[in-house]
Design a protein around this motif. Structure first.
Motif, PDB file in Angstrom:
ATOM      1  N   GLY A  33       0.842  -1.179   0.000  1.00 17.66           N
ATOM      2  CA  GLY A  33       0.000   0.000   0.000  1.00 17.66           C
ATOM      3  C   GLY A  33       0.885   1.239   0.000  1.00 17.66           C
ATOM      4  N   LEU A  34       0.321   2.389  -0.397  1.00 20.00           N
ATOM      5  CA  LEU A  34       1.099   3.632  -0.376  1.00 20.00           C
ATOM      6  C   LEU A  34       1.160   4.182   1.040  1.00 20.00           C
ATOM      7  N   LEU A  35       2.274   4.778   1.391  1.00 21.15           N
ATOM      8  CA  LEU A  35       2.358   5.486   2.672  1.00 21.15           C
ATOM      9  C   LEU A  35       1.525   6.761   2.531  1.00 21.15           C
ATOM     10  N   LYS A  36       1.085   7.301   3.636  1.00 23.33           N
ATOM     11  CA  LYS A  36       0.256   8.500   3.579  1.00 23.33           C
ATOM     12  C   LYS A  36       0.953   9.647   2.811  1.00 23.33           C
ATOM     13  N   GLU A  37       2.237   9.861   3.111  1.00 21.18           N
ATOM     14  CA  GLU A  37       2.971  10.947   2.432  1.00 21.18           C
ATOM     15  C   GLU A  37       3.004  10.697   0.921  1.00 21.18           C
ATOM     16  N   GLU A  38       3.160   9.450   0.541  1.00 22.78           N
ATOM     17  CA  GLU A  38       3.210   9.134  -0.897  1.00 22.78           C
ATOM     18  C   GLU A  38       1.859   9.411  -1.548  1.00 22.78           C
ATOM     19  N   ILE A  43      -1.628  12.186  -5.255  1.00 21.33           N
ATOM     20  CA  ILE A  43      -3.020  12.544  -5.555  1.00 21.33           C
ATOM     21  C   ILE A  43      -3.176  14.027  -5.939  1.00 21.33           C
ATOM     22  N   LYS A  44      -2.128  14.816  -5.668  1.00 23.26           N
ATOM     23  CA  LYS A  44      -2.158  16.273  -5.863  1.00 23.26           C
ATOM     24  C   LYS A  44      -2.814  16.752  -7.155  1.00 23.26           C
ATOM     25  N   ASP A  45      -2.395  16.132  -8.278  1.00 24.72           N
ATOM     26  CA  ASP A  45      -2.862  16.623  -9.576  1.00 24.72           C
ATOM     27  C   ASP A  45      -3.939  15.712 -10.193  1.00 24.72           C
ATOM     28  N   LYS A  46      -4.545  14.821  -9.374  1.00 26.48           N
ATOM     29  CA  LYS A  46      -5.466  13.838  -9.936  1.00 26.48           C
ATOM     30  C   LYS A  46      -6.924  14.297  -9.863  1.00 26.48           C
ATOM     31  N   GLU A  47      -7.701  13.842 -10.864  1.00 27.53           N
ATOM     32  CA  GLU A  47      -9.148  14.136 -10.849  1.00 27.53           C
ATOM     33  C   GLU A  47      -9.934  12.963 -10.294  1.00 27.53           C
ATOM     34  N   GLY A  48      -9.285  11.797 -10.296  1.00 20.25           N
ATOM     35  CA  GLY A  48      -9.977  10.614  -9.777  1.00 20.25           C
ATOM     36  C   GLY A  48      -9.002   9.660  -9.133  1.00 20.25           C
ATOM     37  N   ILE A  49      -9.491   8.886  -8.190  1.00 14.87           N
ATOM     38  CA  ILE A  49      -8.648   7.868  -7.564  1.00 14.87           C
ATOM     39  C   ILE A  49      -9.459   6.586  -7.440  1.00 14.87           C
ATOM     40  N   ILE A  50      -8.816   5.471  -7.759  1.00 12.06           N
ATOM     41  CA  ILE A  50      -9.397   4.164  -7.433  1.00 12.06           C
ATOM     42  C   ILE A  50      -8.569   3.646  -6.272  1.00 12.06           C
ATOM     43  N   LEU A  52      -8.331   1.112  -2.508  1.00 16.73           N
ATOM     44  CA  LEU A  52      -8.699  -0.189  -1.938  1.00 16.73           C
ATOM     45  C   LEU A  52      -9.057   0.017  -0.472  1.00 16.73           C
ATOM     46  N   LEU A  53      -9.614  -1.003   0.144  1.00  9.74           N
ATOM     47  CA  LEU A  53     -10.065  -0.825   1.528  1.00  9.74           C
ATOM     48  C   LEU A  53      -8.900  -0.603   2.490  1.00  9.74           C
ATOM     49  N   THR A  54      -7.678  -0.860   2.033  1.00  9.66           N
ATOM     50  CA  THR A  54      -6.499  -0.651   2.873  1.00  9.66           C
ATOM     51  C   THR A  54      -5.990   0.796   2.790  1.00  9.66           C
ATOM     52  N   ASP A  55      -6.555   1.598   1.900  1.00 11.04           N
ATOM     53  CA  ASP A  55      -6.143   3.006   1.799  1.00 11.04           C
ATOM     54  C   ASP A  55      -7.053   3.869   2.645  1.00 11.04           C
ATOM     55  N   ARG A  56      -6.469   4.592   3.588  1.00  6.67           N
ATOM     56  CA  ARG A  56      -7.275   5.490   4.427  1.00  6.67           C
ATOM     57  C   ARG A  56      -7.362   6.837   3.719  1.00  6.67           C
ATOM     58  N   ILE A  57      -8.575   7.204   3.290  1.00 12.85           N
ATOM     59  CA  ILE A  57      -8.734   8.468   2.559  1.00 12.85           C
ATOM     60  C   ILE A  57      -9.414   9.468   3.501  1.00 12.85           C
ATOM     61  N   ASP A  58      -8.576  10.288   4.125  1.00 11.60           N
ATOM     62  CA  ASP A  58      -9.101  11.213   5.136  1.00 11.60           C
ATOM     63  C   ASP A  58      -9.079  12.658   4.624  1.00 11.60           C
ATOM     64  N   LYS A  59      -9.392  13.574   5.535  1.00 14.84           N
ATOM     65  CA  LYS A  59      -9.469  15.006   5.176  1.00 14.84           C
ATOM     66  C   LYS A  59      -8.179  15.486   4.527  1.00 14.84           C
ATOM     67  N   GLU A  60      -7.064  15.117   5.163  1.00 11.04           N
ATOM     68  CA  GLU A  60      -5.766  15.593   4.687  1.00 11.04           C
ATOM     69  C   GLU A  60      -5.493  15.169   3.237  1.00 11.04           C
ATOM     70  N   ASP A  63      -7.837  17.177   1.031  1.00 13.55           N
ATOM     71  CA  ASP A  63      -7.429  18.590   0.952  1.00 13.55           C
ATOM     72  C   ASP A  63      -6.193  18.787   0.093  1.00 13.55           C
ATOM     73  N   SER A  64      -5.437  17.703  -0.109  1.00 12.79           N
ATOM     74  CA  SER A  64      -4.242  17.875  -0.937  1.00 12.79           C
ATOM     75  C   SER A  64      -4.548  17.608  -2.419  1.00 12.79           C
ATOM     76  N   ALA A  65      -5.823  17.391  -2.742  1.00 13.00           N
ATOM     77  CA  ALA A  65      -6.194  17.088  -4.134  1.00 13.00           C
ATOM     78  C   ALA A  65      -7.299  18.028  -4.609  1.00 13.00           C
ATOM     79  N   PRO A  66      -6.928  19.253  -4.955  1.00 10.93           N
ATOM     80  CA  PRO A  66      -7.951  20.265  -5.302  1.00 10.93           C
ATOM     81  C   PRO A  66      -8.800  19.919  -6.528  1.00 10.93           C
ATOM     82  N   ARG A  67      -8.278  19.039  -7.413  1.00  9.89           N
ATOM     83  CA  ARG A  67      -9.026  18.709  -8.641  1.00  9.89           C
ATOM     84  C   ARG A  67      -9.858  17.438  -8.502  1.00  9.89           C
TER      85      ARG A  67
END
Ligand code: GLV
Length: 319
Positions: A33-38, A43-50, A52-60, A63-67
């Motif tokens: 899995g990706l580390l949070k910093e990674e 995700i910075k310049d992405k419009e979409g993300i796929i 997995l249940l092992t990825d914690r997608i929180d506020k931070e 907030d780092s993905a304006p698009r």
């Protein structure tokens, strides 16, 4: 220009090929899995993300993905995503319901039977060349046919488990926060009980509820005490629904007969006590892991993603 999309780790190759026709794809990492910093960086310049249940997608992360327009979770459960925050930001969140129902119900039954008949233990014994001939008392298990099954969470998967129970001629109880219509109860041959009554009366209890504030430690130390001494408990939902330490203690002290677990409270870490016990079967979260189902899950996530990126409402929006 194609929209930029991140898939957090390795994915189904055919679905990657399909997606590449429509989006500019980055695969986060292979075999981990990706580390949070990674994740924040990627995700910075992405419009979409796929994800997995092992990825914690929180506020931070959000907030780092304006698009960012869509978070397409490749799982039916979505407790790994701060859905409230995503909704407030107008980011779609989708899951993959329906396509994994039958595979997960099958695995529930595999666990019930494996625990009741001590299949992995018997296999190991045989491989170790300990089988010296038929014996009347070798690997005695528990009968399933005609027993009482208690289903906690009668959603799609719970219902699919109930349907299979007909073949085992079982009396089936269920507990859910809401009761299904009487006509459907009859069709499925299930009857509603309070959680406490279900735990007291069932020979086998299976858990299929999603993880949320009300289901966290739903099966607490107190509730475990209500189970019959020869009960079997099976969890294919989410680990934190059970107080894992309390379950390990109950199994260690022989307060229940056995358990089958596909999920854990602090996945992938597993309570040390459980790892040492003979009366529990431990699987590495493979409820939906069939070739057919994992393909359908990946495709469903891809379709949800593409709908959102094309300005349409995705099919499996969870908010
Ligand atoms: C698996 O656990 C899922 O939620 O899809």
């Amino acid at each position: 220009m194609k929209p930029k999309v991140l898939i957090t780790r390795e994915f189904i190759p055919e679905v990657i090929e399909y997606l590449k026709k429509h989006v500019e794809l980055e695969i986060g990492a292979i075999n981990r899995g990706l580390l949070k910093e990674e994740l924040i960086e990627k995700i910075k310049d992405k419009e979409g993300i796929i994800c997995l249940l092992t990825d914690r997608i929180d506020k931070e992360i959000m907030d780092s993905a304006p698009r960012l327009k869509i978070i397409a979770n490749c799982a039916v459960g979505y407790d790994n995503i701060d859905v409230g925050y995503a909704k407030a930001k107008g980011i779609y969140v989708t899951n993959t319901p329906g396509v994994l129902t039958e595979a997960t119900a099958d695995l529930t039954w595999a666990l019930i039977l494996a625990v009741a008949r001590r299949i992995p233990q018997a296999d190991l014994f045989t491989r170790q060349k300990k089988f010296k001939g038929w014996s009347l008392t070798l690997f005695l298990g528990k009968e399933i046919f005609g027993k009482k099954l208690g289903i906690i969470g009668l959603g799609r998967i719970g219902k699919a488990v109930a349907k299979r129970a007909k073949g085992f001629n079982m009396e089936v109880f269920y507990y859910d926060i809401k009761r299904i219509p009487e006509r459907e109860e009859k069709e499925l041959n299930v009857s509603y009980l309070s959680l406490d009554e279900l735990l007291r009366n069932s020979d086998i209890v299976t858990i299929h509820t999603s993880l949320n504030e009300t289901s966290y430690h739903l099966i607490s130390a107190e509730k475990i005490k209500l189970l019959k001494k020869d009960a079997i408990l099976v969890n294919v939902a989410r680990g934190p629904v059970i107080d894992e330490e309390a379950l390990a203690t109950a199994l260690e002290e022989g307060k229940i007969w056995g358990a089958g677990l596909d999920v854990y409270e602090n996945e992938p870490q597993i309570n040390e006590k459980l790892l040492k016990l003979e009366n529990v079967i431990l699987l590495p979260h493979i409820g939906s892991a069939t070739e057919e189902t994992r393909y359908k899950m990946a495709m469903t996530a891809a379709e949800n993603l593409l709908l959102a990126l094309h300005g349409k409402k995705p099919k499996n929006l969870v908010w």
